[in-house]
Design an enzyme around this catalytic site. Sequence first.
Site, PDB file in Angstrom:
ATOM      1  N   ARG A 111      -6.783   6.980  -5.825  1.00  0.00           N
ATOM      2  CA  ARG A 111      -5.930   7.035  -4.623  1.00  0.00           C
ATOM      3  C   ARG A 111      -6.388   8.210  -3.784  1.00  0.00           C
ATOM      4  O   ARG A 111      -6.497   9.335  -4.290  1.00  0.00           O
ATOM      5  CB  ARG A 111      -4.457   7.217  -4.991  1.00  0.00           C
ATOM      6  CG  ARG A 111      -3.637   7.692  -3.776  1.00  0.00           C
ATOM      7  CD  ARG A 111      -2.164   7.731  -3.983  1.00  0.00           C
ATOM      8  NE  ARG A 111      -1.615   6.394  -4.041  1.00  0.00           N
ATOM      9  CZ  ARG A 111      -0.332   6.116  -3.837  1.00  0.00           C
ATOM     10  NH1 ARG A 111       0.524   7.068  -3.557  1.00  0.00           N
ATOM     11  NH2 ARG A 111       0.111   4.884  -3.914  1.00  0.00           N
ATOM     12  N   HIS A 138      -4.122  -1.055   0.667  1.00  0.00           N
ATOM     13  CA  HIS A 138      -3.290  -0.793  -0.521  1.00  0.00           C
ATOM     14  C   HIS A 138      -3.136  -2.110  -1.303  1.00  0.00           C
ATOM     15  O   HIS A 138      -2.052  -2.684  -1.381  1.00  0.00           O
ATOM     16  CB  HIS A 138      -1.932  -0.251  -0.075  1.00  0.00           C
ATOM     17  CG  HIS A 138      -1.143   0.407  -1.161  1.00  0.00           C
ATOM     18  ND1 HIS A 138      -1.629   0.600  -2.440  1.00  0.00           N
ATOM     19  CD2 HIS A 138       0.120   0.915  -1.179  1.00  0.00           C
ATOM     20  CE1 HIS A 138      -0.711   1.200  -3.175  1.00  0.00           C
ATOM     21  NE2 HIS A 138       0.354   1.398  -2.437  1.00  0.00           N
ATOM     22  N   GLN A 141      -0.565  -2.981  -4.075  1.00  0.00           N
ATOM     23  CA  GLN A 141       0.775  -3.168  -3.504  1.00  0.00           C
ATOM     24  C   GLN A 141       0.964  -4.629  -3.068  1.00  0.00           C
ATOM     25  O   GLN A 141       2.009  -5.246  -3.331  1.00  0.00           O
ATOM     26  CB  GLN A 141       0.947  -2.222  -2.303  1.00  0.00           C
ATOM     27  CG  GLN A 141       2.316  -2.295  -1.660  1.00  0.00           C
ATOM     28  CD  GLN A 141       3.408  -1.707  -2.528  1.00  0.00           C
ATOM     29  OE1 GLN A 141       3.315  -0.593  -2.989  1.00  0.00           O
ATOM     30  NE2 GLN A 141       4.463  -2.482  -2.760  1.00  0.00           N
ATOM     31  N   ASP A 234       7.498  -0.302   6.244  1.00  0.00           N
ATOM     32  CA  ASP A 234       6.934   0.845   5.526  1.00  0.00           C
ATOM     33  C   ASP A 234       7.274   2.093   6.354  1.00  0.00           C
ATOM     34  O   ASP A 234       7.769   1.972   7.488  1.00  0.00           O
ATOM     35  CB  ASP A 234       5.405   0.648   5.396  1.00  0.00           C
ATOM     36  CG  ASP A 234       4.709   1.761   4.606  1.00  0.00           C
ATOM     37  OD1 ASP A 234       5.407   2.554   3.931  1.00  0.00           O
ATOM     38  OD2 ASP A 234       3.456   1.845   4.668  1.00  0.00           O
ATOM     39  N   CYS A 275       7.476  -1.058   0.429  1.00  0.00           N
ATOM     40  CA  CYS A 275       6.634  -0.575  -0.673  1.00  0.00           C
ATOM     41  C   CYS A 275       7.220   0.673  -1.329  1.00  0.00           C
ATOM     42  O   CYS A 275       6.909   0.964  -2.488  1.00  0.00           O
ATOM     43  CB  CYS A 275       5.230  -0.290  -0.159  1.00  0.00           C
ATOM     44  SG  CYS A 275       5.198   0.835   1.247  1.00  0.00           S
ATOM     45  N   ARG A 320       4.969  -3.577  -9.441  1.00  0.00           N
ATOM     46  CA  ARG A 320       3.715  -2.810  -9.357  1.00  0.00           C
ATOM     47  C   ARG A 320       3.067  -2.727 -10.734  1.00  0.00           C
ATOM     48  O   ARG A 320       1.861  -2.813 -10.882  1.00  0.00           O
ATOM     49  CB  ARG A 320       3.976  -1.387  -8.842  1.00  0.00           C
ATOM     50  CG  ARG A 320       4.511  -1.253  -7.422  1.00  0.00           C
ATOM     51  CD  ARG A 320       3.561  -1.801  -6.388  1.00  0.00           C
ATOM     52  NE  ARG A 320       2.219  -1.256  -6.500  1.00  0.00           N
ATOM     53  CZ  ARG A 320       1.842  -0.011  -6.158  1.00  0.00           C
ATOM     54  NH1 ARG A 320       2.711   0.819  -5.632  1.00  0.00           N
ATOM     55  NH2 ARG A 320       0.594   0.386  -6.303  1.00  0.00           N
TER      56      ARG A 320
HETATM   57  N1   CP Z   1       4.361   2.109  -3.083  1.00  0.00           N
HETATM   58  C1   CP Z   1       3.627   3.111  -3.577  1.00  0.00           C
HETATM   59  O1   CP Z   1       2.397   3.090  -3.583  1.00  0.00           O
HETATM   60  O2   CP Z   1       4.356   4.118  -4.089  1.00  0.00           O
HETATM   61  P1   CP Z   1       3.766   5.520  -4.589  1.00  0.00           P
HETATM   62  O3   CP Z   1       3.236   6.222  -3.371  1.00  0.00           O
HETATM   63  O4   CP Z   1       4.951   6.218  -5.203  1.00  0.00           O
HETATM   64  O5   CP Z   1       2.685   5.258  -5.578  1.00  0.00           O
HETATM   65  N1  NVA Z   2       1.708   3.784   4.306  1.00  0.00           N
HETATM   66  C1  NVA Z   2       2.194   4.630   3.250  1.00  0.00           C
HETATM   67  C2  NVA Z   2       2.275   3.868   1.966  1.00  0.00           C
HETATM   68  C3  NVA Z   2       2.854   4.638   0.812  1.00  0.00           C
HETATM   69  C4  NVA Z   2       2.909   3.825  -0.447  1.00  0.00           C
HETATM   70  C5  NVA Z   2       1.305   5.858   3.113  1.00  0.00           C
HETATM   71  O1  NVA Z   2       0.078   5.701   3.142  1.00  0.00           O
HETATM   72  O2  NVA Z   2       1.840   6.956   2.997  1.00  0.00           O
END
Ligand code: CP
Ligand code: NVA
Length: 336
Positions: A111, A138, A141, A234, A275, A320
């Site tokens: 990530r 993502h 997700q 989101d 998400c 997830r």
């Molecule tokens: N939805 C999601 O990716 O959550 P986190 O940022 O907590 O991993």
């Molecule tokens: N769009 C958000 C998603 C978090 C799971 C971010 O990148 O912060």
Amino acid sequence: MLQTVPNFYGKSFLCEKDFSKEEFVYLIDLAMKLKDEKKQGIPHRYLEGKNIALLFEKPSTRTRCAFTVACVDLGAHPEYLGKDDIQLGKKESIEDTAKVLGRMFDGIEFRGFEHKKVEMLAEHSGVPVWNGLTDLWHPTQTLADFLTVKENFGRLEGIKFVYVGDGRNNVANSLLVGGALVGMDVRIVAPETLFPAPEVVEMAKNLAEKSGGRVTVTADVEEGVAGADVIYTDVWVSMGEEDKFAERIALLSPYQVTMDLVNQTGNKNMIFLHCLPAFHDQETTYGKDIFANHGLAEMEVTDEVFRSEHSMVFDQAENRMHTIKAVMAATLGHIE
Ligand code: CP
Ligand code: NVA
């Protein structure tokens, strides 16, 4: 339920477009099977004795926990490597780090910010690499979101899947392309300045032509949400963009998911997805700051919608884990 098993062995999972519709749907169905097995206490240790590196440049609750629990359920050992734990890109190149990690680990989750980094890890490590979120995509997700849709509606094809909000972030990109891939009527509802990039829309349109899906990008909320089965939103400010709160609040306030917007769908059976994490109240430091500095008590979704009977967000969060487990098992295990 699971028909022919596609050959995923050794493959990375970086973004939706790298998979066929059949492969993507297979992963969702495999997750459904693994979820059922977990509920029944049936073991599924497809990765017995494997070692998995979990690289996080950005914080995470769901993705980190999902990968960790999924590893343990599959019989693998997860090793968390946070942004200050290794030299990734700082004192050692991504290429060299990838080669070292690939000598010790059987699979790598990443990530971070630039999508290029996850591509380089996949190119140089020699082991499957799974994208746990980049600035562009993502995809794990999307799998969890579509599993939640399938659980609620029994199908993906033809589902009117409407994303409202920041239309050019990682989650919006993934849902637009993923939805088109599996044959949904996928719509992005956003102010024009936050429309998805033309190349992402083009990619989605090409996929929709093959799958029988539909792609719409519009700034008009009424038109966009009509008949929706799913309303998805989101955060208005993604990780790494924290200087943009004032600008996004000004742009996105008309796109807040309220009960009025839910009623505009005209569909009593619609579901609400997010998400997470979500700003739906003032129970967070950010939530309190936004209220103090901008006078906004809720952001992308109201507390009323978030807590309503339409909201499936915690099923979605649980999913997830089941979907990430399916991705790891399919790309690194031997599924009969
Ligand atoms: N939805 C999601 O990716 O959550 P986190 O940022 O907590 O991993
Ligand atoms: N769009 C958000 C998603 C978090 C799971 C971010 O990148 O912060």
